[in-house]
Scaffold this motif. Structure first.
Motif, PDB file in Angstrom:
ATOM      1  N   GLU A 297      61.464  37.633  44.954  1.00  0.00           N
ATOM      2  CA  GLU A 297      61.678  37.639  46.400  1.00  0.00           C
ATOM      3  C   GLU A 297      61.279  38.992  46.963  1.00  0.00           C
ATOM      4  N   SER A 298      60.751  38.991  48.178  1.00  0.00           N
ATOM      5  CA  SER A 298      60.435  40.215  48.898  1.00  0.00           C
ATOM      6  C   SER A 298      61.094  40.108  50.269  1.00  0.00           C
ATOM      7  N   ILE A 299      62.061  41.006  50.528  1.00  0.00           N
ATOM      8  CA  ILE A 299      62.893  40.895  51.726  1.00  0.00           C
ATOM      9  C   ILE A 299      62.650  42.087  52.626  1.00  0.00           C
ATOM     10  N   TYR A 300      62.149  41.815  53.840  1.00  0.00           N
ATOM     11  CA  TYR A 300      61.866  42.871  54.805  1.00  0.00           C
ATOM     12  C   TYR A 300      63.160  43.303  55.488  1.00  0.00           C
ATOM     13  N   LEU A 301      63.488  44.627  55.443  1.00  0.00           N
ATOM     14  CA  LEU A 301      64.740  45.140  55.985  1.00  0.00           C
ATOM     15  C   LEU A 301      64.529  46.095  57.156  1.00  0.00           C
ATOM     16  N   GLY A 302      63.302  46.161  57.672  1.00  0.00           N
ATOM     17  CA  GLY A 302      63.036  47.078  58.772  1.00  0.00           C
ATOM     18  C   GLY A 302      62.492  48.390  58.255  1.00  0.00           C
ATOM     19  N   ASN A 303      63.385  49.293  57.858  1.00  0.00           N
ATOM     20  CA  ASN A 303      62.921  50.588  57.361  1.00  0.00           C
ATOM     21  C   ASN A 303      62.548  50.558  55.888  1.00  0.00           C
ATOM     22  N   SER A 304      62.801  49.441  55.245  1.00  0.00           N
ATOM     23  CA  SER A 304      62.471  49.307  53.820  1.00  0.00           C
ATOM     24  C   SER A 304      62.272  47.838  53.473  1.00  0.00           C
ATOM     25  N   THR A 305      61.760  47.619  52.268  1.00  0.00           N
ATOM     26  CA  THR A 305      61.591  46.258  51.756  1.00  0.00           C
ATOM     27  C   THR A 305      62.235  46.180  50.377  1.00  0.00           C
ATOM     28  N   ARG A 306      63.081  45.176  50.184  1.00  0.00           N
ATOM     29  CA  ARG A 306      63.728  44.971  48.894  1.00  0.00           C
ATOM     30  C   ARG A 306      62.917  43.940  48.109  1.00  0.00           C
ATOM     31  N   VAL A 307      62.421  44.372  46.954  1.00  0.00           N
ATOM     32  CA  VAL A 307      61.606  43.507  46.108  1.00  0.00           C
ATOM     33  C   VAL A 307      62.391  43.201  44.833  1.00  0.00           C
ATOM     34  N   VAL A 308      62.611  41.926  44.577  1.00  0.00           N
ATOM     35  CA  VAL A 308      63.329  41.490  43.371  1.00  0.00           C
ATOM     36  C   VAL A 308      62.306  40.993  42.360  1.00  0.00           C
ATOM     37  N   VAL A 309      62.370  41.565  41.151  1.00  0.00           N
ATOM     38  CA  VAL A 309      61.368  41.267  40.128  1.00  0.00           C
ATOM     39  C   VAL A 309      62.060  40.836  38.834  1.00  0.00           C
ATOM     40  N   ASP A 310      61.586  39.742  38.261  1.00  0.00           N
ATOM     41  CA  ASP A 310      62.017  39.336  36.922  1.00  0.00           C
ATOM     42  C   ASP A 310      61.054  39.937  35.906  1.00  0.00           C
ATOM     43  N   LEU A 311      61.557  40.905  35.125  1.00  0.00           N
ATOM     44  CA  LEU A 311      60.712  41.532  34.114  1.00  0.00           C
ATOM     45  C   LEU A 311      60.526  40.592  32.932  1.00  0.00           C
ATOM     46  N   ASP A 312      59.393  40.718  32.280  1.00  0.00           N
ATOM     47  CA  ASP A 312      59.123  39.891  31.109  1.00  0.00           C
ATOM     48  C   ASP A 312      60.127  40.164  29.995  1.00  0.00           C
ATOM     49  N   ALA A 313      60.768  41.325  30.038  1.00  0.00           N
ATOM     50  CA  ALA A 313      61.750  41.693  29.007  1.00  0.00           C
ATOM     51  C   ALA A 313      63.055  40.923  29.149  1.00  0.00           C
ATOM     52  N   GLY A 314      63.174  40.134  30.241  1.00  0.00           N
ATOM     53  CA  GLY A 314      64.350  39.285  30.381  1.00  0.00           C
ATOM     54  C   GLY A 314      65.447  39.846  31.260  1.00  0.00           C
ATOM     55  N   VAL A 315      65.108  40.722  32.194  1.00  0.00           N
ATOM     56  CA  VAL A 315      66.104  41.281  33.107  1.00  0.00           C
ATOM     57  C   VAL A 315      65.540  41.275  34.519  1.00  0.00           C
ATOM     58  N   ARG A 316      66.414  41.042  35.492  1.00  0.00           N
ATOM     59  CA  ARG A 316      66.013  41.059  36.899  1.00  0.00           C
ATOM     60  C   ARG A 316      66.355  42.420  37.491  1.00  0.00           C
ATOM     61  N   VAL A 317      65.393  43.058  38.156  1.00  0.00           N
ATOM     62  CA  VAL A 317      65.620  44.355  38.776  1.00  0.00           C
ATOM     63  C   VAL A 317      65.280  44.278  40.258  1.00  0.00           C
ATOM     64  N   THR A 318      65.870  45.190  41.005  1.00  0.00           N
ATOM     65  CA  THR A 318      65.604  45.301  42.437  1.00  0.00           C
ATOM     66  C   THR A 318      64.938  46.645  42.712  1.00  0.00           C
ATOM     67  N   VAL A 319      63.870  46.610  43.489  1.00  0.00           N
ATOM     68  CA  VAL A 319      63.143  47.811  43.874  1.00  0.00           C
ATOM     69  C   VAL A 319      63.241  47.951  45.390  1.00  0.00           C
ATOM     70  N   LEU A 320      63.562  49.158  45.864  1.00  0.00           N
ATOM     71  CA  LEU A 320      63.649  49.409  47.303  1.00  0.00           C
ATOM     72  C   LEU A 320      62.486  50.290  47.716  1.00  0.00           C
ATOM     73  N   GLU A 321      61.556  49.710  48.483  1.00  0.00           N
ATOM     74  CA  GLU A 321      60.363  50.432  48.927  1.00  0.00           C
ATOM     75  C   GLU A 321      60.508  50.816  50.393  1.00  0.00           C
ATOM     76  N   GLN A 322      60.301  52.094  50.702  1.00  0.00           N
ATOM     77  CA  GLN A 322      60.360  52.541  52.084  1.00  0.00           C
ATOM     78  C   GLN A 322      59.099  52.099  52.828  1.00  0.00           C
ATOM     79  N   ASN A 323      59.282  51.601  54.044  1.00  0.00           N
ATOM     80  CA  ASN A 323      58.153  51.185  54.866  1.00  0.00           C
ATOM     81  C   ASN A 323      57.651  52.383  55.673  1.00  0.00           C
ATOM     82  N   VAL A 324      56.930  53.260  54.982  1.00  0.00           N
ATOM     83  CA  VAL A 324      56.462  54.491  55.618  1.00  0.00           C
ATOM     84  C   VAL A 324      55.306  54.232  56.576  1.00  0.00           C
ATOM     85  N   ARG A 325      54.641  53.102  56.403  1.00  0.00           N
ATOM     86  CA  ARG A 325      53.603  52.686  57.341  1.00  0.00           C
ATOM     87  C   ARG A 325      53.925  51.278  57.815  1.00  0.00           C
ATOM     88  N   LYS A 326      53.217  50.834  58.835  1.00  0.00           N
ATOM     89  CA  LYS A 326      53.484  49.518  59.389  1.00  0.00           C
ATOM     90  C   LYS A 326      53.382  48.469  58.303  1.00  0.00           C
TER      91      LYS A 326
END
Length: 353
Positions: A297-326
């Protein structure tokens, strides 16, 4: 009537503002506080943070004298107050329910504690007005509490608590009844007030962001004990246990098996979402690890985007990316990506007791 200076804060004495030593509090078979020892410094904004039932509010009530410890001692600036009544301790408490007298003006509400102490009318009015000025509410002195906003009533309660010049001010989730925007505004004002007054503030909250915003130091409570004690930066950047890492902010918890597979090291570990990035390339700089996975899932939060990734190693992680550009909306679900992070941002966690 002359005011009693017993327990008045004396930072020059070198004693802690509050010292809790080997304190246990039991309610029947339930142990609310378990062998707690804690020193709080003069002039410190100290927060006790934890979930409901963790013991933080019980500790506040023990310091205030509303409860008596089953074992242990409590001192204020070196004076043992363990067996003293609340009115014999130079502390004051602000509750979530401000409990202002509805039939009294704001000025009379603030001056009530001075009136009880026998302070004369003229001096009482002068000191009450000065306390209202400190919270920027001297212009509403003649109003009734019902004519004030929630934030104004909160500030009146603070003025009423500080006008008697306590050596320690206890605050039991005083911002909990306010809406989010007003609560954030009051956090700034509360911290500024504490700096201006120089009084030791002990603040109880279950809101980790609030504790991080306000505090000089934070004690994280769990099951009647302190799980970790430190500055906001210490606790966030270097959580000692899974409980602290998970309770303060959002994090990615990697158990021993996943840590071995993904990190190549033993034990449990934590990585904060903002310390990770999502890359479409496996190439990584020196000192950067990379793990393949698929976007859930990729969730737009305004000032950032939360990206949820299922790693091949068998764990789900969340990445928070700042929306520094449009940000250009796109459906990234199912896309193959590489999650990357620096080794120095991986925090080892103590095993559960």
């Amino acid at each position: 009537m002359v005011e009693d200076d017993t327990n008045r804060g004396d930072a020059a004495s070198g004693a802690p503002a509050v010292s809790v030593q080997s304190v246990t509090k039991q309610f029947g078979d339930f142990t609310a506080v378990d062998g707690l020892s804690l020193d709080i410094r003069p002039g410190e904004f100290f927060s006790m943070l934890g979930p409901s039932g963790s013991g933080k509010t019980t500790v506040l009530r023990l310091i205030a004298g509303f409860e008596q410890p089953t074992e242990g001692t409590i001192s204020l600036f070196g004076d043992d107050v363990t067996k003293k009544a609340p009115f014999d301790r130079n502390v004051n408490t602000v509750f979530q329910d401000y409990a202002l007298f509805p039939h009294m003006s704001v000025l009379d509400n603030v001056g009530y504690g001075l009136r009880v102490r026998g302070v004369g009318r003229a001096d009482r009015k002068k000191r009450a007005m000065r306390a209202l000025e400190s919270v920027r509410l001297d212009h509403v002195a003649d109003r009734m509490p019902s004519q004030l906003s929630g934030g104004q009533r909160q500030r009146v309660a603070l003025a009423r608590a500080t006008v008697v010049e306590p050596s320690v001010l206890l605050l039991d989730e005083p911002l909990g009844a306010l809406d989010l925007k007003l609560r954030e505004q009051m956090q700034v004002e509360l911290k500024q007030l504490q700096r201006d007054l120089g009084i030791t503030f002990i603040f109880v909250t279950h809101d980790q962001e609030e504790a991080l915003t306000l505090s000089d130091r934070i004690a994280v409570f769990n099951a009647g004990k302190i799980e970790q004690l430190g500055t906001p930066r210490d606790l966030y950047e270097n959580p000692a246990s899974r409980f602290v890492a998970d309770f303060i902010g959002n994090t990615n918890l990697l158990d021993a098996e996943v840590s071995h597979t993904v990190l190549g090291v033993a034990g449990d570990h934590s990585i904060r979402p903002e310390k990770m990035i999502v890359s479409r390339s496996e190439d990584a700089a020196l000192g950067v690890r990379s793990a393949a996975g698929s976007v859930v899932e990729s969730i737009y939060l305004g000032n950032s985007t939360r990206v949820v990734v299922d790693l091949d190693a068998g764990v789900r992680v969340t990445v928070l990316e700042q929306n520094v550009r449009k940000h250009t909306p796109e459906d990234a679900r199912g896309e193959r990506v590489f999650v990357q992070w620096h080794d120095e941002d991986v925090v080892p966690l103590q095993p559960a007791a």
